[in-house]
Design a protein around this motif. Structure first.
Motif, short mmCIF file in Angstrom:
data_model
loop_
_atom_site.label_atom_id
_atom_site.label_comp_id
_atom_site.label_asym_id
_atom_site.label_seq_id
_atom_site.Cartn_x
_atom_site.Cartn_y
_atom_site.Cartn_z
N THR A 184 -23.60 20.87 30.77
CA THR A 184 -24.41 22.08 30.64
C THR A 184 -24.59 22.34 29.15
OG1 THR A 184 -23.59 23.03 32.70
CG2 THR A 184 -24.56 24.55 31.11
N ALA A 185 -25.83 22.42 28.72
CA ALA A 185 -26.12 22.56 27.30
C ALA A 185 -26.85 23.86 27.02
CB ALA A 185 -26.97 21.37 26.82
N GLN A 186 -26.63 24.38 25.84
CA GLN A 186 -27.40 25.54 25.40
C GLN A 186 -28.81 25.09 25.02
OE1 GLN A 186 -25.56 28.29 22.73
NE2 GLN A 186 -23.49 27.76 23.37
N PHE A 187 -29.76 25.92 25.39
CA PHE A 187 -31.16 25.58 25.17
C PHE A 187 -31.72 26.47 24.06
CE2 PHE A 187 -35.64 26.45 25.94
CZ PHE A 187 -36.17 25.18 26.07
N ARG A 188 -32.43 25.85 23.13
CA ARG A 188 -33.03 26.61 22.03
C ARG A 188 -34.39 26.02 21.69
NH1 ARG A 188 -29.77 27.65 16.46
NH2 ARG A 188 -29.91 25.39 16.31
N ALA A 189 -35.39 26.89 21.59
CA ALA A 189 -36.72 26.48 21.13
C ALA A 189 -36.87 26.92 19.69
CB ALA A 189 -37.81 27.11 22.00
N VAL A 190 -37.29 25.99 18.83
CA VAL A 190 -37.32 26.27 17.39
C VAL A 190 -38.63 25.76 16.80
CG1 VAL A 190 -34.81 26.06 17.27
CG2 VAL A 190 -36.24 24.09 16.71
N GLY A 191 -38.91 26.26 15.60
CA GLY A 191 -40.06 25.79 14.85
C GLY A 191 -39.69 24.65 13.93
N PRO A 192 -40.67 23.92 13.41
CA PRO A 192 -40.39 22.76 12.55
C PRO A 192 -39.68 23.13 11.25
CG PRO A 192 -42.67 22.72 13.36
CD PRO A 192 -42.11 24.07 13.71
N GLY A 193 -39.82 24.38 10.79
CA GLY A 193 -39.24 24.75 9.50
C GLY A 193 -37.82 25.25 9.56
N LEU A 194 -37.19 25.23 10.74
CA LEU A 194 -35.87 25.83 10.87
C LEU A 194 -34.82 25.09 10.05
CD1 LEU A 194 -34.67 28.25 12.45
CD2 LEU A 194 -33.74 26.58 14.04
N GLN A 195 -34.95 23.78 9.94
CA GLN A 195 -33.97 23.03 9.16
C GLN A 195 -34.03 23.42 7.69
OE1 GLN A 195 -34.54 18.82 8.85
NE2 GLN A 195 -32.37 18.40 8.46
N ARG A 196 -35.22 23.70 7.18
CA ARG A 196 -35.35 24.11 5.77
C ARG A 196 -34.78 25.52 5.57
NH1 ARG A 196 -40.38 21.80 6.72
NH2 ARG A 196 -41.41 23.85 6.80
N VAL A 197 -34.83 26.35 6.60
CA VAL A 197 -34.29 27.70 6.48
C VAL A 197 -32.76 27.67 6.45
CG1 VAL A 197 -34.10 29.97 7.57
CG2 VAL A 197 -36.29 28.76 7.57
N PHE A 198 -32.16 26.96 7.38
CA PHE A 198 -30.70 26.99 7.52
C PHE A 198 -29.99 25.79 6.91
CE2 PHE A 198 -31.94 29.88 10.97
CZ PHE A 198 -31.08 30.94 10.70
N GLY A 199 -30.72 24.76 6.58
CA GLY A 199 -30.08 23.60 5.96
C GLY A 199 -29.21 22.80 6.91
N PHE A 200 -29.59 22.71 8.19
CA PHE A 200 -28.83 21.90 9.14
C PHE A 200 -28.77 20.45 8.67
CE2 PHE A 200 -30.81 25.05 12.22
CZ PHE A 200 -29.67 25.83 12.29
N ARG A 201 -27.64 19.81 8.91
CA ARG A 201 -27.46 18.42 8.49
C ARG A 201 -27.82 17.49 9.64
NH1 ARG A 201 -22.41 15.42 8.72
NH2 ARG A 201 -22.64 13.44 7.61
N MET A 202 -28.74 16.56 9.39
CA MET A 202 -29.11 15.56 10.38
C MET A 202 -28.15 14.37 10.29
SD MET A 202 -31.75 16.78 12.01
CE MET A 202 -32.04 15.29 12.95
N GLU A 251 -14.95 29.38 17.71
CA GLU A 251 -15.17 28.45 18.82
C GLU A 251 -15.88 27.19 18.34
OE1 GLU A 251 -17.21 30.31 22.01
OE2 GLU A 251 -15.85 32.03 22.11
N GLN A 252 -15.48 26.07 18.89
CA GLN A 252 -16.12 24.81 18.55
C GLN A 252 -17.54 24.76 19.10
OE1 GLN A 252 -14.85 22.40 16.58
NE2 GLN A 252 -13.05 23.71 16.24
N SER A 253 -18.34 23.89 18.52
CA SER A 253 -19.73 23.76 18.92
C SER A 253 -19.85 23.25 20.35
CB SER A 253 -20.45 22.80 17.96
OG SER A 253 -21.81 22.67 18.31
N GLN A 254 -20.82 23.80 21.08
CA GLN A 254 -21.10 23.38 22.44
C GLN A 254 -22.35 22.49 22.46
OE1 GLN A 254 -18.97 24.22 24.99
NE2 GLN A 254 -17.78 25.03 23.27
N PRO A 255 -22.52 21.67 23.51
CA PRO A 255 -23.73 20.84 23.61
C PRO A 255 -24.99 21.70 23.52
CG PRO A 255 -22.13 20.15 25.24
CD PRO A 255 -21.58 21.40 24.62
N GLU A 256 -25.97 21.19 22.80
CA GLU A 256 -27.20 21.97 22.58
C GLU A 256 -28.42 21.04 22.61
OE1 GLU A 256 -27.40 25.48 19.90
OE2 GLU A 256 -28.65 24.16 18.70
N ILE A 257 -29.47 21.54 23.23
CA ILE A 257 -30.75 20.85 23.25
C ILE A 257 -31.78 21.74 22.58
CG2 ILE A 257 -32.59 19.91 24.70
CD1 ILE A 257 -30.53 19.43 26.87
N GLU A 258 -32.54 21.18 21.66
CA GLU A 258 -33.60 21.93 20.98
C GLU A 258 -34.95 21.30 21.28
OE1 GLU A 258 -32.81 22.46 16.86
OE2 GLU A 258 -30.87 23.44 17.17
#
Length: 838
Positions: free
Chosen positions: A548-566, A634-641
């Motif tokens: 069971t994964a958390q679901f999130r819809a995002v825009g293309p610029g979200l990585q630039r906003v938050f600096g998520f690491r790929m 809490e540790q990270s849970q499975p997520e689908i974007e």
């Protein structure tokens, strides 16, 4: 004169005498009042919060008979409750339940159309028997009992609604002719058939005014298909004499048969049993209940320290008033008469402390307003009611009794002849000194207990603030946009609203990046979960079916906003459009759950995971490093974007992603708070409804996510600091009094050649024994009491040696510093002057 009048007259005289003593010794009275006020205010403030959250009865008839039901299985209880076919089985076969109702809460916010614009409301959809199950009838009109909305495909005819008292008064001016009128919610017309009584809320834990709508069952409610059959929240009423355990045992037997009707083996193993709990327990989470009770206990310890401190002060005062008490006894006053008089004096001081404490309670609740509002989603204010007034009166009397009884009895036992002949404290005062010393030892022990708890929580906050979150929070502001999606029926919200909005924000001066997201990391989320289906058999299929994964819809610029690491692959970009290949991005936790390990995250790239609604399944193109999602602890849970720009109105994700919640995240070069007015104006000009959006910096979002730990740490800082101050004051007062009583002895020592350093050591040694004895007792008490904090700690153990050592050193250091002043005073005694003193 009637005996009753004599008693009243006598008590009145005692009160007058007590007030006269206050005027004679205002400094002593102020010290006692301030000390007791601190303890009373702490206990009252915590009791006020506990009363709001735990004690106030739910606005339903015999609320103790109401229970929440959830189907459970291999993964534990379901998020919501159960499906309609299963509910019907329970209704038909249960002998312990009087009624079973259900409701859904698929929209966190709806919009009631009015002349002044849309008003945000909650619109729970409920079964027709819900109000009857709760035992509450509408104050005006009727409920849904006469309807038959629990039948299938009730999609035609007039739609009906029942209003809350708040929306009837505020939205319709308490219109007496409201019944039969038509209102529009989310663009749909409803006929008002009833108004609920004032104070009624369901679900209980919501702030917005409510409008209830009957559930309309559809074809999907007939089957038992995983991820397709709607789940409802379930509330039931026990029959008279039936208990929760008996009802749960009965339903588990029934559910074992019901589960056999599920043809999908993976769906069946999730509904093999049921869990029941009291509805009042479901309103307040278990960890919240434990946190409040632990803090209430801590505030009670502070109150007890205050009472012990005042007892010590009153013992010292009774020693200085021996001659006065002896004279009264010689004139014929009985011991009971003297004791009562001193008790009344204590009650007067306690009453004054309670009045001052009321002001301190209001101040404390104001200071902790943000933590309380964030944690409990409603404001906690001091509004007098029967429990609060009873608590205040009880604390007033208990404070007087706890602090005054012993000193009053000791004073009443004063021997008359020795005091009147000698005019000095009698030899029995040595036992009084010992008693005061024991009281200070008790203060030290209790203070150490609170200090240990305080340091543990402070270390927890420190550890939380140094957790790697997986994203940047600096210079990021988030707008929580509540959007009336019904106004965009027939249009694509992405192209009609979202894309133009993001483009305008990106053009603002100082904006580095802007993007949309349905869920901000660590923010308040409306739960959107995604469960994979498995058509195959075997270990891999079973593992994927459990995912069971958390679901999130995002825009293309979200990585630039938050600096998520790929970790592998790529994030979304402007080339991801409705016409391009559907793509998704997952996180490392998803890879671990999907593949069994995450040693090679890249191996999941290219997997076909889900469908956006067309024929082509979406392909995984990137893997993000884990981030903290719901809590720092809490540790990270499975997520689908998924990419917002690829979601079209014909997609099954469209309503979930774009019709429920949306946030605009912006990274700026300037201070986020100074950027709010400009951003608000852009939102208002883009769509008037967006002007009511709430703005929060990501730093504040992270701070708010600390929740129970931050609130407990701040409260324990106050409790621990106050306890330490009272403890030091008690030690200082005791040593000062002892030095004064031993002036003649100290003069003799100095006259016989004792060095002043030896005199200082004599006093410091006595203080050291008191501090060490109290600390030893406090260590034992802390060993057991810190177990109550185990659920709040992060990065530190309840029995942490470093924390205990730090608390002991703090207490010893401040205690010895306080003892040094009386010690220096003892060393400065003039031997000749002391020897002349009688």
């Amino acid at each position: 004169m009637h005996p009753g009048w004599r008693i009243l007259e006598s008590i009145s005289a005692d009160i007058s005498y007590a007030l006269r003593q206050v005027r004679i010794s205002p400094g002593f009275a102020i010290t006692v009042i301030m000390t007791l006020a601190t303890g009373i205010a702490a206990s009252m403030a915590m009791f006020t919060v506990v009363d709001h959250v735990l004690l106030r009865p739910l606005p339903y008839d015999n609320a103790g008979q109401l229970v929440e039901i959830k189907e459970a299985g291999k993964k534990g209880p379901l998020m919501f409750g159960g499906t309609f076919p299963d509910i019907q089985q329970w209704r038909e076969r249960s002998r312990t339940l009087q009624a079973i109702a259900f409701h859904s809460y698929d929209k966190p916010t709806s919009f009631l159309e009015g002349n002044a614009g849309p008003v945000q409301v909650n619109t729970p959809k409920v079964s027709t028997n819900l109000f009857a199950t709760l035992g509450v009838k509408p104050a005006k009109g009727q409920g849904f009992d006469d309807l038959n909305a629990d039948e299938f495909a009730r999609n035609s005819g007039a739609k009906t609604a029942v209003l809350s008292d708040a929306i009837w008064r505020d939205g319709f001016g308490a219109d007496s002719n409201i019944l039969g009128k038509v209102l529009k919610v989310n663009g749909v017309s409803y006929t008002v058939i009833g108004v609920m009584p004032r104070g009624f809320r369901f679900p209980f834990n919501t702030e917005k005014p409510q409008i209830w709508i009957p559930i309309e069952l559809g074809e999907s409610d007939k089957a038992r298909i995983k991820n397709a059959t709607p789940e409802y929240r379930i509330i039931a009423r026990l029959k008279a004499g039936a208990g929760i355990a008996a009802a749960e045992a009965e339903l588990r037997v029934i559910q074992a048969d019901v589960a056999k009707q599920y043809t999908d083996p993976y769906a069946r193993e999730d509904v093999t049993s049921v869990e029941l709990r009291g509805y009042s327990d479901s309103v307040v989470e278990g960890n919240v209940r434990e946190a409040l009770l632990a803090l209430l206990a801590a505030s009670s310890v502070l109150w007890l320290i205050a009472c012990v401190n005042v007892t010590s002060l009153l013992l010292a005062r009774s020693a200085s008033r021996q001659r006065d008490i002896a004279v009264r006894a010689a004139l014929g006053a009985s011991r009971w008469r003297i004791t009562r008089q001193l008790l009344v004096e204590g009650l007067v001081l306690s009453g004054a402390a309670s009045l001052l404490g009321l002001g301190l309670v209001s101040l404390a609740l104001k200071l902790f307003e943000q933590e309380l509002t964030t944690r409990f989603s409603f404001q906690v204010g001091f509004l007098p009611n029967v429990p609060l007034i009873s608590c205040l009166l009880g604390l007033t009397v208990l404070s007087a009794v706890a602090s005054s009884v012993w000193p009053s009895i000791v004073a009443a036992k004063t021997a008359i002849d020795p005091v009147l002949r000698q005019g000095v404290p009698q030899a029995g005062s040595r036992s009084r000194h010992r008693a005061r010393g024991l009281l200070v030892v008790a203060e030290v022990a209790m203070s150490l207990t609170l200090l240990v708890a305080c340091v543990l929580l402070l270390r927890t906050i420190y550890a939380l603030k140094h957790v790697f979150l997986g994203f940047r929070t600096d210079h990021v502001i988030v707008a929580d946009m509540v959007i009336p999606a019904y106004k965009f029926d027939g249009r694509n919200m992405t192209t009609a609203l979202y894309q133009p909005l993001v483009e305008r924000v990106q053009r603002l001066p100082g904006v580095q990046a802007a993007s949309l997201t349905t869920a901000v990391p660590l923010g308040k989320r409306f739960p959107i979960l995604f469960t994979l289906a498995a058509d195959e058999q075997g270990p891999d299929a079973a593992r994927k079916a459990d995912l069971t994964a958390q679901f999130r819809a995002v825009g293309p610029g979200l990585q630039r906003v938050f600096g998520f690491r790929m970790l592998k692959g790529r994030f979304f970009n402007e080339g991801d459009t409705p016409g391009s290949l559907p793509v998704v991005v997952v996180n490392r936790a998803f890879v671990r759950a999907y593949s069994g390990d995450d040693r090679d995250p890249g191996k999941i790239l290219g997997e076909k995971l889900l469908s956006y609604g067309g024929e082509k399944p979406a392909e995984i193109v990137g893997v993000l490093d884990d981030e903290r999602q719901e809590s720092v602890a809490e540790q990270s849970q499975p997520e689908i974007e998924v990419c917002i720009s690829q979601i079209t109105p014909d997609s099954g994700f469209y309503r979930v992603a774009e019709g429920l919640a949306m946030n605009l995240a912006v990274r700026t070069e300037q201070s986020p708070s100074s950027f709010v007015p400009e951003l608000r104006e852009v939102l208002r000009s883009n769509s008037p409804e967006l002007a009511g959006s709430t703005f929060t910096t990501m730093d504040q979002v992270v701070d708010d996510s600390y929740g129970d730990q931050r609130m407990a740490a701040r409260l324990l800082q106050f409790f621990g600091g106050s306890a330490l101050l009272l403890c030091v004051a008690g030690l200082y007062g005791l040593l000062t009094y002892l030095v004064t009583q031993r002036t003649q002895e100290l003069g003799v020592r100095l006259a016989l050649g004792a060095q002043r350093g030896q005199v200082i050591w004599l006093v410091m040694q006595q203080a050291g024994w008191i501090l060490l004895t109290g600390s030893a007792i406090g260590v034992v008490v802390s060993f057991f009491s810190t177990r109550m904090l185990a659920g709040f700690l992060y990065g530190v153990q309840a029995h942490d040696t470093l924390t205990l050592s730090a608390a002991i050193l703090l207490l010893l250091g401040t205690g010895l510093a306080a003892a040094y002043l009386p010690a220096r005073r003892a060393a400065s005694v003039d031997p000749m002057q002391a020897l002349r003193t009688e």
